[in-house]
Design an enzyme around this catalytic site. Sequence first.
Site, PDB file in Angstrom:
ATOM      1  N   ASP A 118       0.845  -1.206   0.000  1.00  0.00           N
ATOM      2  CA  ASP A 118       0.000   0.000   0.000  1.00  0.00           C
ATOM      3  C   ASP A 118       0.874   1.247   0.000  1.00  0.00           C
ATOM      4  O   ASP A 118       0.545   2.258  -0.639  1.00  0.00           O
ATOM      5  CB  ASP A 118      -0.907   0.002   1.247  1.00  0.00           C
ATOM      6  N   CYS A 159      -3.894   5.516  -2.481  1.00  0.00           N
ATOM      7  CA  CYS A 159      -4.470   4.605  -3.465  1.00  0.00           C
ATOM      8  C   CYS A 159      -4.562   5.343  -4.799  1.00  0.00           C
ATOM      9  O   CYS A 159      -5.054   6.465  -4.857  1.00  0.00           O
ATOM     10  CB  CYS A 159      -5.857   4.148  -3.006  1.00  0.00           C
ATOM     11  N   HIS A 178      -7.837  -0.478   9.174  1.00  0.00           N
ATOM     12  CA  HIS A 178      -6.867  -0.056   8.145  1.00  0.00           C
ATOM     13  C   HIS A 178      -7.154   1.426   7.888  1.00  0.00           C
ATOM     14  O   HIS A 178      -8.078   1.764   7.149  1.00  0.00           O
ATOM     15  CB  HIS A 178      -7.087  -0.926   6.897  1.00  0.00           C
TER      16      HIS A 178
END
Length: 309
Positions: free
Chosen positions: A23, A247, A214
């Site tokens: 990530d 993201c 998360h």
Amino acid sequence: MAMLLAQSALPARVRIVEVGPRDGLQNEKQLIPAAIKVELIERLQAAGLRHIETTSFVSPKWVPQMADNAQVMAGMSRREDVTYCVLVPNLRGFEAARATHPGEIEVFGSASESFSQRNINCSIEESIARFAPVVKAALDEGIRVRGAISCALGCPYEGDISPDKVAHVARLMKDIGVQHVAVADTIGTGTPCKAQAALEAALGIYELADVSGHFHDTYGQALANIYAALELGVSQFDTSVGGLGGCPYAEGATGNVATENVVYMLHGLGIETGIDLEGVIEAAAFISHHLGRPVGSQVSRAFLARCES
Ligand code: HMG
Ligand code: MG
């Protein structure tokens, strides 16, 4: 005394899932050599991280930074006591991942229909239909399966997301055999009560030991959200060394909560992690140096400044 009472209600031990190599790095524009990713993973496991998301087996057209997935998996040394997890969106990804022997895979769905379309190019329902054979194939081979529920606290396209939507996706994931879910604040807009509501929705479907938080730290709320999660008894969190991350399909979303900020807070609360804080800070300094920018987390910056003075 009040502090002791608060602490005694919190979990005694927390498990950190280090997501920095995946990530954290997936959104970096400049391609990072596989050898640097491998070195980062080595440093993280040396610092006591025992659960690491190492890479993803997604389309290289969608996320070019993760195209070296097999190289990374082949390059790193493996410890018996570390779980190596990789992201898998479909059967094609699973076949490629399987050849590299992960201990766990992660399928990733969304509580928001719009984000599902942008991130994996299909509806929530279609994503679950895609994941079902992946989950079965993994479990048949003894590979553990976790699932991420993105946009559980808010969506860049739809705004507020109700806890019902989180519960709905958690139910769908449970029904196809996903063993553990991470409730994800993809864009970091959530605040503690929202975090608790989303986690409680997942806890209506999954056992406490099978739910993680998360949290991205875009609005600086991640540590508060983790504390709110600890109050519910949640004891597993995804974090990213140096606070790296973002993201590609959530414009403006910045990094995950920094591993070293979380470890510092947890140790301050008397909660065990098994992690060597200085080792994580050194890993953060290593990757930041490679990326050519100052380390992103307050704890690392403060520690490194103290060392230099
Ligand atoms: P698509 O275009 O709808 O699928 O993408 P497709 O089946 O038409 O495939 C398109 C091309 O990709 C084809 O190649 C396939 O062969 C190839 P072409 O024929 O054009 O040459 N392909 C693959 N190649 C390698 N590995 C694969 C694979 N699958 C297809 N597995 C797809 C659908 C799901 C593949 C695409 O949308 C995708 O890869 N998305 C990934 C997006 C992503 O990685 N996002 C970031 C991770 S999620 C995240 O960060 C959130 C999380 O941290 C929690 C949170 O914070 O919320 C987990
Ligand atoms: Mg994320």
